[in-house]
Every structure is written in structure tokens, then in C-alpha cells.
Design a protein around this motif. Structure first.
Motif, short mmCIF file in Angstrom:
data_model
loop_
_atom_site.label_atom_id
_atom_site.label_comp_id
_atom_site.label_asym_id
_atom_site.label_seq_id
_atom_site.Cartn_x
_atom_site.Cartn_y
_atom_site.Cartn_z
N SER A 16 0.83 -1.20 0.00
CA SER A 16 0.00 0.00 0.00
C SER A 16 0.87 1.25 0.00
O SER A 16 1.94 1.27 0.59
N GLY A 17 0.38 2.27 -0.67
CA GLY A 17 1.09 3.53 -0.74
C GLY A 17 0.27 4.53 -1.53
O GLY A 17 -0.76 4.18 -2.11
N PRO A 18 0.72 5.78 -1.57
CA PRO A 18 -0.04 6.82 -2.28
C PRO A 18 -0.27 6.52 -3.76
O PRO A 18 -1.36 6.75 -4.27
N LEU A 19 0.75 6.00 -4.44
CA LEU A 19 0.61 5.71 -5.87
C LEU A 19 -0.45 4.64 -6.10
O LEU A 19 -1.33 4.79 -6.95
N LYS A 20 -0.37 3.55 -5.36
CA LYS A 20 -1.35 2.47 -5.52
C LYS A 20 -2.75 2.96 -5.21
O LYS A 20 -3.71 2.66 -5.94
#
Length: 198
Positions: A99-103
Motif C-alpha cells: 500500500s502507498g499513495p501511488l497504488k
């Protein structure tokens, strides 16, 4: 009979949303994916840009009031969500990505554009009559739909003949259909729903 003011407002809103969802956001996401070395997202966005080029082709056809532009515009809205969810391997890689901002942003955009294009395809079905009737094409209902492409022409091709722009649209459409036929009848049988040939 639709109110022309209401219809014009709806059409212009759709074109503004199209610029946001089909051009600006995916371009930012593509650059971000390359910067983050997110290969699966970058590959899926590259596929998206190839498929969504039919929207640009449609705009060029509509600038010249070529009836095929009404059909290709609806087809683009159908093909875009298919292209974003079709690939099993890319879907798995993206799902397995931490999980992360791009995803998060990519998945939010993917759902948003899928919903937008499906609703848009349904909403523009009444304009199919413009592709099959010269009388309808000459009427205010169809002419209103041509206003945004004509404004695009004024901004980006002010001194270009509409006939030449229509030719570019036709050439792009022929090339696009050729690539689509090649994919469906040759590549799809070999690689199935895998974006990376085995």
C-alpha cells in the motif's frame, strides 16, 4: 425534445471531465509510476494510452463532422474500462504491491474512469443517430455535440482545413482498427489475458 441549453451544459461538462479523467490524471500517474519504478502500473497505463487514443481519433473525426466519430467515441468508452481490468497478471501484481499513495491514487482513478466511461457510453447512445442520418447530423441535437471538438480545432488547428483533419482522423481510425483486429485474432490467442507474453 431536449432543452438545448441543458444539453449543451451536459456535453461541455462531459468534455471537461474527459480532459481530467482521460488525459491529465493518467499522464500524472504514468510519470509517477515511472519515477517509482512501479512496472505493473506503468505497463497498464501504457496499455491504457494505446486504447484511449481512440478518443483523440474521435475528436479529429468530429472536427470534420464525420459520422464515424460518434461511433468511435462510444467504442472508446467501452474499450477503456476493458483495457484497465482485462490483464490477470497486471491485476495480481498491482494487488500484491504494498500500500502507498501511488497504488491508492491509481486504484481510485481506475475505478473512477471505469464508472465515468460506462456512464458516458450509455449517456451518448442517443447520439448514435448522428452517425446514421444526415438529417439528424445537420440538426441542432447533433451540432451541439460537435461544439467542443470545433473549439479544440480553433485552439490547436486554427489554420488547418477540416478536410485534412478528417483525413488524419480516418487514417488514425484505420490504423487503430487494424491493430485491434491483430490483437483480437492473433495476439490474444497466444498470450490470453497476460500482458506479458509467456
Amino acid at each position: 425534445m431536449q432543452d438545448p441549453v441543458w444539453l449543451r451544459s451536459l456535453i461541455w461538462t462531459d468534455y471537461r471531465l474527459a480532459v481530467l479523467f482521460t488525459v491529465i490524471i493518467p499522464l500524472i500517474l504514468l510519470i509517477w509510476a515511472f519515477a517509482q519504478k512501479a512496472d505493473a502500473i506503468a505497463r497498464l497505463l501504457t496499455i491504457y494510452w494505446r486504447v484511449s487514443s481512440l478518443l483523440a481519433i474521435s475528436v479529429y473525426l468530429l472536427m470534420a463532422a464525420i459520422p464515424a466519430g460518434f461511433i468511435s467515441g462510444i467504442m472508446a468508452r467501452i474499450l477503456i474500462p476493458i483495457s484497465l481490468w482485462f490483464w490477470v497478471d497486471l491485476n495480481e501484481e498491482i494487488a500484491d504491491r504494498p500500500s502507498g499513495p501511488l497504488k491508492l491514487c491509481f486504484n481510485a482513478w481506475r475505478w473512477a474512469i471505469s464508472i465515468y466511461t460506462v456512464i458516458g457510453a450509455i449517456a451518448t447512445l442517443p447520439f448514435l443517430q448522428c452517425a446514421f442520418s444526415q438529417e439528424a447530423l445537420a440538426g441542432s441535437f447533433c451540432r451541439t455535440f460537435l461544439e467542443p471538438p470545433l473549439l479544440f480545432k480553433e485552439y490547436f488547428h486554427p489554420n488547418t482545413q477540416v478536410g485534412f483533419l478528417g483525413f488524419l482522423g480516418y487514417a488514425g481510425l484505420i490504423f487503430y482498427v487494424g491493430c485491434l483486429i491483430y490483437f483480437v485474432f492473433i495476439k490474444l490467442g497466444k498470450q490470453g489475458r497476460s500482458a506479458i507474453p509467456q
